[in-house]
Design an enzyme around this catalytic site. Sequence first.
Site, PDB file in Angstrom:
ATOM      1  N   TYR A 310      45.210  20.199  46.133  1.00 41.73           N
ATOM      2  CA  TYR A 310      43.224  20.342  46.522  1.00 41.73           C
ATOM      3  C   TYR A 310      42.167  18.873  45.717  1.00 41.73           C
ATOM      4  O   TYR A 310      42.470  18.723  44.454  1.00 41.73           O
ATOM      5  CB  TYR A 310      43.250  21.903  45.291  1.00 41.73           C
ATOM      6  N   GLU A 387      35.098  46.990  38.257  1.00 41.55           N
ATOM      7  CA  GLU A 387      34.912  46.456  39.736  1.00 41.55           C
ATOM      8  C   GLU A 387      33.132  47.062  40.663  1.00 41.55           C
ATOM      9  O   GLU A 387      33.304  46.826  41.485  1.00 41.55           O
ATOM     10  CB  GLU A 387      35.528  48.548  40.554  1.00 41.55           C
TER      11      GLU A 387
END
Length: 408
Positions: A310, A387
């Site tokens: 990458y 969350e």
Amino acid sequence: MASVGLEGLREAAEAALPELLPLRRDLHRHPELGLELPDTQARIAAELRRLGLEPRLGTALGSVVAVVEPEEGGGAVTGTAATILRADMDALPLQEDTGLEFASRRAGTMHACGHDTHMTMLLLAARLLVERRISLPGPAILMFQPGEEGFAGAKLMLDEGLLDGLDPAATRGFALHIWSTLPSGEIHLRAGTQMASADSYRIRLTGRGGHASKPHQAIDPIPAAAEIVTALQVAISREVDIFDPAVVTITQIHAGTTHNIIPETAFLEGTLRTLSNERRDSTLALIDRVAGSIAAEHRLAFEFELDITYPPTMNDPAVVEHVANLATELLGSDHVVAMDAPNMAGEDWSYVIQRVPGAMAFIGACPPEADPETAPANHSNRVVFHEPAMAAGGALYAAFALTGGRAA
């Protein structure tokens, strides 16, 4: 004063997020690895169809692409402007030990890098954008990508035509990555290098096997393998400029079958992280030279093989400035942090923003009851993400598309 189309966006994201939490938790329960993610792909495609979008499924990998088009006659100001919003989809080969009610039900597989939250944030953004088509300045391309964890899925999606029909100069790209050791809801980013290049490599040493009681009759690859590990660390400390760093790590050594046999072969596997292509090239040559010299001294055959690579993730300065301004408007200046230094992890989002101006930002999701300094990090089998941070991420994704990824 709120930018056009952004007023109330954060509040809308916070109101809509609870409806997506069951999906996020179900994705977490059923993680999939690599490039083929049939269950995950089907769930994402179904959610997009519920929004009236027509998903396009990948052929070389289990990707999903959908486009939110501007409403005809709406407030578009840059008709050719397009934005790409990316969420990765794949999990990690790890046995979860979080104790969560929605912990993984697939043995040895876990969403330990938060890609389940990335998909949720992008679906939340899709909902916000569908409701605000009239304010879109151009198409918003939703890129759901498998194979980020070492499979170069972003490159495969480019090969399959992700950018076909787009003007690269008029297109902007944005990706978020959740981070469990940053305060929840904070956005961290920097202009220039955000993340390192990531190369994986393998070294194979071949000698002559024999009886462990008679090492002089064998050519033992194990001492050479051990010497290579330590010699590489010395070489890095003496030959690499600390202001243009390289991280070389051997993560696996495999040799032998039992206590009384000298094996014929030994395998080493590792990773290289750098912040520039020049340092990457010189360090790969250094690894090859050092390991090859040690193998030769031990009379071993030597093979050096480079695997998945990458490039460094290079953020466009203008896009970073725009994202920082959007995040400040949506979340407050106290929730936007300019990073002092790059993160040495790697990201295949780098392939996309080599082609179009773009950026990646980190979004914090450390649970409030945890200390960011000691909370389990991404890739830990105990990592937990807060969350509510996903509402901030969904709003920021949508804001990027609603502004065409650039300042007015």
